[in-house]
Design a protein around this motif. Structure first.
Motif, PDB file in Angstrom:
ATOM      1  N   ALA A   1       0.835  -1.207   0.000  1.00 26.62           N
ATOM      2  CA  ALA A   1       0.000   0.000   0.000  1.00 26.62           C
ATOM      3  C   ALA A   1       0.868   1.255   0.000  1.00 26.62           C
ATOM      4  O   ALA A   1       0.489   2.274  -0.577  1.00 26.62           O
ATOM      5  CB  ALA A   1      -0.923  -0.011   1.209  1.00 26.62           C
ATOM      6  N   ARG A   2       2.031   1.176   0.653  1.00 25.44           N
ATOM      7  CA  ARG A   2       2.873   2.373   0.766  1.00 25.44           C
ATOM      8  C   ARG A   2       3.783   2.585  -0.428  1.00 25.44           C
ATOM      9  O   ARG A   2       4.308   3.677  -0.614  1.00 25.44           O
ATOM     10  CB  ARG A   2       3.739   2.273   2.024  1.00 25.44           C
ATOM     11  CG  ARG A   2       2.938   2.536   3.273  1.00 25.44           C
ATOM     12  CD  ARG A   2       3.863   3.051   4.357  1.00 25.44           C
ATOM     13  NE  ARG A   2       3.102   3.378   5.545  1.00 25.44           N
ATOM     14  CZ  ARG A   2       3.614   3.344   6.758  1.00 25.44           C
ATOM     15  NH1 ARG A   2       4.877   3.003   6.924  1.00 25.44           N
ATOM     16  NH2 ARG A   2       2.891   3.677   7.787  1.00 25.44           N
ATOM     17  N   THR A   3       4.037   1.526  -1.194  1.00 22.97           N
ATOM     18  CA  THR A   3       4.916   1.692  -2.346  1.00 22.97           C
ATOM     19  C   THR A   3       4.189   2.548  -3.387  1.00 22.97           C
ATOM     20  O   THR A   3       3.057   2.264  -3.741  1.00 22.97           O
ATOM     21  CB  THR A   3       5.276   0.329  -2.958  1.00 22.97           C
ATOM     22  OG1 THR A   3       5.850  -0.478  -1.943  1.00 22.97           O
ATOM     23  CG2 THR A   3       6.280   0.487  -4.093  1.00 22.97           C
ATOM     24  N   PRO A   4       4.846   3.607  -3.827  1.00 23.81           N
ATOM     25  CA  PRO A   4       4.163   4.514  -4.757  1.00 23.81           C
ATOM     26  C   PRO A   4       3.809   3.823  -6.072  1.00 23.81           C
ATOM     27  O   PRO A   4       4.511   2.910  -6.517  1.00 23.81           O
ATOM     28  CB  PRO A   4       5.197   5.616  -5.010  1.00 23.81           C
ATOM     29  CG  PRO A   4       6.289   5.416  -4.024  1.00 23.81           C
ATOM     30  CD  PRO A   4       6.223   4.011  -3.546  1.00 23.81           C
ATOM     31  N   ALA A   5       2.707   4.251  -6.655  1.00 27.05           N
ATOM     32  CA  ALA A   5       2.311   3.787  -7.983  1.00 27.05           C
ATOM     33  C   ALA A   5       2.038   5.032  -8.818  1.00 27.05           C
ATOM     34  O   ALA A   5       0.898   5.390  -9.058  1.00 27.05           O
ATOM     35  CB  ALA A   5       1.077   2.898  -7.896  1.00 27.05           C
ATOM     36  N   PRO A   6       3.121   5.713  -9.214  1.00 23.32           N
ATOM     37  CA  PRO A   6       2.943   7.043  -9.816  1.00 23.32           C
ATOM     38  C   PRO A   6       2.215   7.024 -11.159  1.00 23.32           C
ATOM     39  O   PRO A   6       1.491   7.954 -11.469  1.00 23.32           O
ATOM     40  CB  PRO A   6       4.375   7.553  -9.990  1.00 23.32           C
ATOM     41  CG  PRO A   6       5.248   6.338  -9.953  1.00 23.32           C
ATOM     42  CD  PRO A   6       4.531   5.328  -9.117  1.00 23.32           C
ATOM     43  N   LEU A   7       2.407   5.955 -11.940  1.00 20.03           N
ATOM     44  CA  LEU A   7       1.783   5.926 -13.260  1.00 20.03           C
ATOM     45  C   LEU A   7       0.634   4.926 -13.275  1.00 20.03           C
ATOM     46  O   LEU A   7       0.776   3.829 -12.735  1.00 20.03           O
ATOM     47  CB  LEU A   7       2.819   5.544 -14.323  1.00 20.03           C
ATOM     48  CG  LEU A   7       4.002   6.502 -14.469  1.00 20.03           C
ATOM     49  CD1 LEU A   7       4.995   5.969 -15.491  1.00 20.03           C
ATOM     50  CD2 LEU A   7       3.531   7.896 -14.850  1.00 20.03           C
ATOM     51  N   PRO A   8      -0.497   5.281 -13.875  1.00 20.90           N
ATOM     52  CA  PRO A   8      -1.613   4.343 -13.959  1.00 20.90           C
ATOM     53  C   PRO A   8      -1.281   3.248 -14.967  1.00 20.90           C
ATOM     54  O   PRO A   8      -0.880   3.533 -16.083  1.00 20.90           O
ATOM     55  CB  PRO A   8      -2.775   5.213 -14.434  1.00 20.90           C
ATOM     56  CG  PRO A   8      -2.132   6.342 -15.161  1.00 20.90           C
ATOM     57  CD  PRO A   8      -0.790   6.561 -14.539  1.00 20.90           C
ATOM     58  N   LEU A   9      -1.435   2.009 -14.570  1.00 18.92           N
ATOM     59  CA  LEU A   9      -0.960   0.902 -15.401  1.00 18.92           C
ATOM     60  C   LEU A   9      -2.061  -0.104 -15.713  1.00 18.92           C
ATOM     61  O   LEU A   9      -1.785  -1.279 -15.963  1.00 18.92           O
ATOM     62  CB  LEU A   9       0.200   0.191 -14.695  1.00 18.92           C
ATOM     63  CG  LEU A   9       1.446   1.043 -14.407  1.00 18.92           C
ATOM     64  CD1 LEU A   9       2.431   0.284 -13.536  1.00 18.92           C
ATOM     65  CD2 LEU A   9       2.121   1.489 -15.697  1.00 18.92           C
ATOM     66  N   ALA A  10      -3.311   0.327 -15.707  1.00 19.61           N
ATOM     67  CA  ALA A  10      -4.409  -0.609 -15.971  1.00 19.61           C
ATOM     68  C   ALA A  10      -4.239  -1.274 -17.331  1.00 19.61           C
ATOM     69  O   ALA A  10      -3.847  -0.627 -18.298  1.00 19.61           O
ATOM     70  CB  ALA A  10      -5.741   0.128 -15.927  1.00 19.61           C
ATOM     71  N   THR A  11      -4.499  -2.562 -17.374  1.00 17.53           N
ATOM     72  CA  THR A  11      -4.645  -3.212 -18.669  1.00 17.53           C
ATOM     73  C   THR A  11      -6.035  -2.869 -19.171  1.00 17.53           C
ATOM     74  O   THR A  11      -7.028  -3.111 -18.492  1.00 17.53           O
ATOM     75  CB  THR A  11      -4.495  -4.741 -18.538  1.00 17.53           C
ATOM     76  OG1 THR A  11      -3.202  -5.023 -18.006  1.00 17.53           O
ATOM     77  CG2 THR A  11      -4.610  -5.405 -19.887  1.00 17.53           C
ATOM     78  N   THR A  12      -6.095  -2.267 -20.347  1.00 17.84           N
ATOM     79  CA  THR A  12      -7.372  -1.785 -20.867  1.00 17.84           C
ATOM     80  C   THR A  12      -7.968  -2.799 -21.843  1.00 17.84           C
ATOM     81  O   THR A  12      -7.240  -3.625 -22.386  1.00 17.84           O
ATOM     82  CB  THR A  12      -7.200  -0.428 -21.574  1.00 17.84           C
ATOM     83  OG1 THR A  12      -6.253  -0.577 -22.620  1.00 17.84           O
ATOM     84  CG2 THR A  12      -6.728   0.633 -20.607  1.00 17.84           C
ATOM     85  N   PRO A  13      -9.301  -2.739 -22.093  1.00 19.70           N
ATOM     86  CA  PRO A  13     -10.256  -1.794 -21.531  1.00 19.70           C
ATOM     87  C   PRO A  13     -10.404  -1.971 -20.022  1.00 19.70           C
ATOM     88  O   PRO A  13     -10.471  -3.094 -19.536  1.00 19.70           O
ATOM     89  CB  PRO A  13     -11.571  -2.140 -22.229  1.00 19.70           C
ATOM     90  CG  PRO A  13     -11.224  -3.039 -23.360  1.00 19.70           C
ATOM     91  CD  PRO A  13      -9.920  -3.668 -23.062  1.00 19.70           C
ATOM     92  N   ALA A  14     -10.448  -0.852 -19.324  1.00 17.79           N
ATOM     93  CA  ALA A  14     -10.552  -0.874 -17.871  1.00 17.79           C
ATOM     94  C   ALA A  14     -11.674   0.061 -17.441  1.00 17.79           C
ATOM     95  O   ALA A  14     -11.972   1.027 -18.145  1.00 17.79           O
ATOM     96  CB  ALA A  14      -9.234  -0.425 -17.245  1.00 17.79           C
ATOM     97  N   PRO A  15     -12.270  -0.216 -16.280  1.00 18.46           N
ATOM     98  CA  PRO A  15     -13.290   0.702 -15.762  1.00 18.46           C
ATOM     99  C   PRO A  15     -12.703   2.102 -15.598  1.00 18.46           C
ATOM    100  O   PRO A  15     -11.518   2.239 -15.300  1.00 18.46           O
ATOM    101  CB  PRO A  15     -13.664   0.103 -14.405  1.00 18.46           C
ATOM    102  CG  PRO A  15     -13.200  -1.316 -14.451  1.00 18.46           C
ATOM    103  CD  PRO A  15     -12.023  -1.338 -15.363  1.00 18.46           C
ATOM    104  N   THR A  16     -13.543   3.135 -15.766  1.00 22.23           N
ATOM    105  CA  THR A  16     -13.024   4.496 -15.669  1.00 22.23           C
ATOM    106  C   THR A  16     -13.129   5.049 -14.252  1.00 22.23           C
ATOM    107  O   THR A  16     -12.673   6.159 -14.002  1.00 22.23           O
ATOM    108  CB  THR A  16     -13.770   5.437 -16.636  1.00 22.23           C
ATOM    109  OG1 THR A  16     -15.172   5.254 -16.435  1.00 22.23           O
ATOM    110  CG2 THR A  16     -13.431   5.119 -18.071  1.00 22.23           C
TER     111      THR A  16
END
Lengths: 500, 234
Positions: free
Chosen positions: B30-45
């Motif tokens: 939870a604490r490790t940053p996830a700066p870039l969104p990496l969803a495999t698309t199509p993904a919910p918005t």
């Protein structure tokens, strides 16, 4: 490229056997190593540093601390093998290390060895291993046999994305002075000149003037290709291949005709004359940011209201998903429009609203199928709804040509196969890999060519277009089959006429 | 009471290792940053849609269904069986089990068989399919073996060597009161408990963590929501 034959194609998808994995089949296939000058231009050590193992492990630790995806993906694999037969490079080469999980394990072994109790205690029993010279060699070879297309991530029950791991491995290798020539040289050209191809601004201006003349001669209409025009409404950022490669340039003509007909003022920028962002491929957020900031600077400098991207798969990923984080905020742009936009969104909307009219008869005789480019399909979106990246390009193709045919559903939409040249592999030193990796797509193409009479393969990614143009002949197809999405639009659009 | 003391120690250590290990891992993720969104698309918005996507993955394994249907079946047999078995086991640690736990005793027995069937299929797959064998590490077989032994000893007690379940329950109830009560000395029971304790203790530092990792998996858990601007094109 003489000492290998392209893998055979079968009459139909699904008949071809999944290869039985063998070790080392592609061990000798590796891209040229970057020269010191290429590495140093990006701030990396020029050559492999002396204490590379220590520094590589330390860099891995830094990446783990800064990227949740990397940490979770390295932990989460249960080795179920669901991904094993999903990678085009495994299907095309049969090399065991081209199974996504095996590729991941090259990095996971080092992670286990240095960052997990099981790996420290059990060593090889837990799959752990040092980053010795042999492993570094397999890193360099096999992390440059991943096109970061994310197809494996669609099928992984934990959603593990090998692309993230191959990006991390490339970033680590760059940090110890083992860069890949193709990517690093190109990024250097963007910094020095403004685009991947190293096309200087005067040459770009000449090219665009030439295009204006060509289009005037061909269509009789005064379609402009503006460069560095301050106060234009739209800044178009497009891959530099669009400026002269075939069939890319026909796509650029298509964008220009759409803007012309819609009455939108637009401009290209000589400073940000590149949509591509190879910082993604080498897994470097720093380099990605530097390249993305050029677009921001150009938009501010020219005072545009909107940023629109041309046909480039990974560029659209960076634009759609990362641009605000990398180079934002883009609050100076017109808030009434998505920031940024894809040219296909604009064209599809104009077709829907009648802002432009397409005449499919202008493309008479064409039976077209669409290759979903991986970064568009699995890493971005177009329009408002999830999946718009599939529907919008199809709407455009259907409006532009007399007949559209889908390829096998296991090879389209989010299951699309990479062209075989993405992720920084579009270089002649990897031609064997590129040809073999294209096999799954060629297989699907062969089926629709033979069963449905498909004449053309359409894509909306500069890498796909270049790759297919190169590899189509290896599978007995005509390279002229390859068309740009906006090439079809450009050929079908009715210029000048009233819309009714 | 030396055996009881040893078993009590094993259970306490295992439970602590699970709680501490799992908490540390989850906090780390939870604490490790996830700066870039990496969803495999199509993904919910939206966030809710992304959470539902993860929930579906955890319960129904839709990605695995798309990848490999026999593997999906084996995985589903094992996990569903395990869930039923765990629910059935609540009877041994809850003094007066609620009605649903009582109702799950029959399905729980079936669960034991489903779970073992799933494990056997997973093991066969790992040994017989060459590409799965190629990617298997020694520990992959180790976990299968451990789970088979735990399940096998459990089934043995259900169907063959019945153990003194009242005595076991008294022992476990005693632990809550820090009171050592005699433990039935059946070998199957002792083996079952020691092996299960090992599994529990090692879960946070092994691939068995995968279900928790999935909750944080960016390709599934992040929404496709980064693009700004009103929904207007043209």
């Amino acid at each position: 490229m003489a000492d290998f034959v392209p893998p055979p194609l079968w009459p139909e998808i699904g008949l071809e056997p999944v290869p039985s994995p063998e070790d080392g089949l592609m061990a000798a296939c590796r891209p040229f190593v970057a020269a010191p000058a290429h590495n140093q231009a990006l701030g990396f050590p020029g050559e492999l540093v002396e204490d590379w193992e220590t520094r590589a492990v330390a860099r891995l630790g830094e990446l783990l601390a800064g990227n949740r995806a990397l940490r979770v993906y390295l932990d989460a694999c249960v080795g179920c093998g669901a991904c094993a037969d999903k990678c085009h490079f495994f299907l095309g080469t049969g090399d065991a290390n081209n199974m996504p999980v095996a590729r991941q394990n090259l990095l996971r072994a080092v992670y286990c060895r240095h960052f997990t109790p099981a790996g420290r205690l059990l060593g090889p029993l837990a799959g752990a291993g040092r980053l010795d010279r042999a492993r570094l060699d397999s890193w360099y070879g096999y992390f440059h046999q991943c096109s970061q297309c994310r197809r494996c991530s669609v099928f992984c029950p934990m959603g593990i994305d090998t692309a993230e791991l191959s990006m991390a491995a490339r970033e680590i290798m760059n940090s110890i002075g083992l860069g890949q020539k193709y990517c690093n040289e190109i990024i250097g050209k963007v910094y020095a000149i403004g685009n991947n191809l190293g096309l200087p601004p005067p040459a770009l201006a000449d090219t665009l003037e030439g295009l204006e003349e060509d289009v005037r001669d061909e269509s009789g209409h005064d379609v402009r290709f503006p460069l560095d025009v301050r106060g234009a409404e739209v800044l178009l950022v497009t891959p530099s291949a669009d400026f002269f490669a075939e069939p890319h340039v026909d796509g650029l003509i298509g964008y220009a005709k759409v803007f012309h007909q819609a009455g939108l003022s637009w401009t290209l920028s000589s400073y940000a004359s590149e949509a591509a962002n190879f910082g993604l491929f080498i897994g470097s957020v720093e380099q990605m940011r530097k390249i993305a900031l050029r677009i921001r600077a150009a938009a501010l400098d020219l005072g545009v209201k909107r940023i629109v991207f041309g046909e480039c798969g990974h560029a659209w990923r960076v634009a759609h998903a990362f641009l605000e984080e990398l180079a934002g905020p883009f609050d100076f742009l017109d808030p009434r429009y998505p920031r940024p936009q894809h040219i296909a969104e604009i064209t599809a909307d104009l077709i829907r609203t009648g802002g432009i009219r397409l005449d499919p008869d202008a493309n008479a005789g064409m039976v077209v199928t669409l290759h979903d480019s991986c970064n568009v399909a699995r890493a971005s979106r177009m329009g408002d709804e999830p999946g718009g990246q599939f529907t919008l390009p199809r709407e455009i193709v259907r409006a532009a040509v007399p007949r559209f045919v889908e390829m096998h559903p296991d090879t389209t939409h989010d299951r699309t196969f990479c062209c075989g040249g993405g992720g920084g592999l579009l270089t002649d030193d990897l031609i064997e890999l590129r040809i073999k990796g294209a096999r799954p797509r060629m297989q699907a193409l062969k089926q629709v060519v033979e069963q449905d009479g498909v004449t053309h393969l359409c894509a909306l990614c500069a890498i796909c277009k270049s790759q297919f143009t190169k590899v189509l002949p290896a599978y007995g197809f005509d390279r002229e089959m390859m068309v740009s999405l906006h090439q079809l639009v450009g050929q079908a659009i009715r210029l000048g006429t009233s819309s009714l | 009471m030396a055996a009881e003391l040893a078993m009590a120690a094993i259970l306490v250590v295992a439970a602590s290792a699970l709680l501490v290990g799992l908490t540390l891992r989850i906090v780390l993720y939870a604490r490790t940053p996830a700066p870039l969104p990496l969803a495999t698309t199509p993904a919910p918005t939206g966030r809710v849609g992304a959470a539902l996507r993860v929930g579906r993955e955890i319960v129904l394994f839709p990605s695995l269904w798309g990848a490999d249907k026999p593997l999906w079946l084996a995985a589903m047999l094992f996990h569903l069986g395990l869930a039923l078995v765990l629910a059935r086991h609540l009877r041994y640690v809850i003094e007066i089990p609620p009605a649903w736990v009582v109702a799950l005793q029959g399905p729980g027995q079936l669960g034991g068989i489903l779970m073992m069937a799933g494990l056997v299929l997973l093991g066969l797959r790992r040994t017989l399919i060459r590409r799965v064998r190629k990617i298997s590490r020694p520990t992959d077989y180790g976990w299968l073996l451990l789970l088979l032994l735990i399940g096998g000893s459990g089934l043995a007690m259900t169907y063959r060597w019945h153990t003194d379940i009242i005595g076991l329950k008294a022992f476990l109830a005693g632990l809550w009161r820090l009171d050592l009560v005699p433990l039935p000395g059946d070998p199957a029971l002792i083996a079952h408990m020691v092996l299960a304790a090992a599994l529990i203790a090692l879960l946070p530092v092994s691939k068995l963590l995968h279900g928790f990792a999935l909750v944080f998996s960016p390709s599934r858990a992040s929404p496709d929501s980064t693009r700004l601007g009103e929904r207007r094109h043209g």
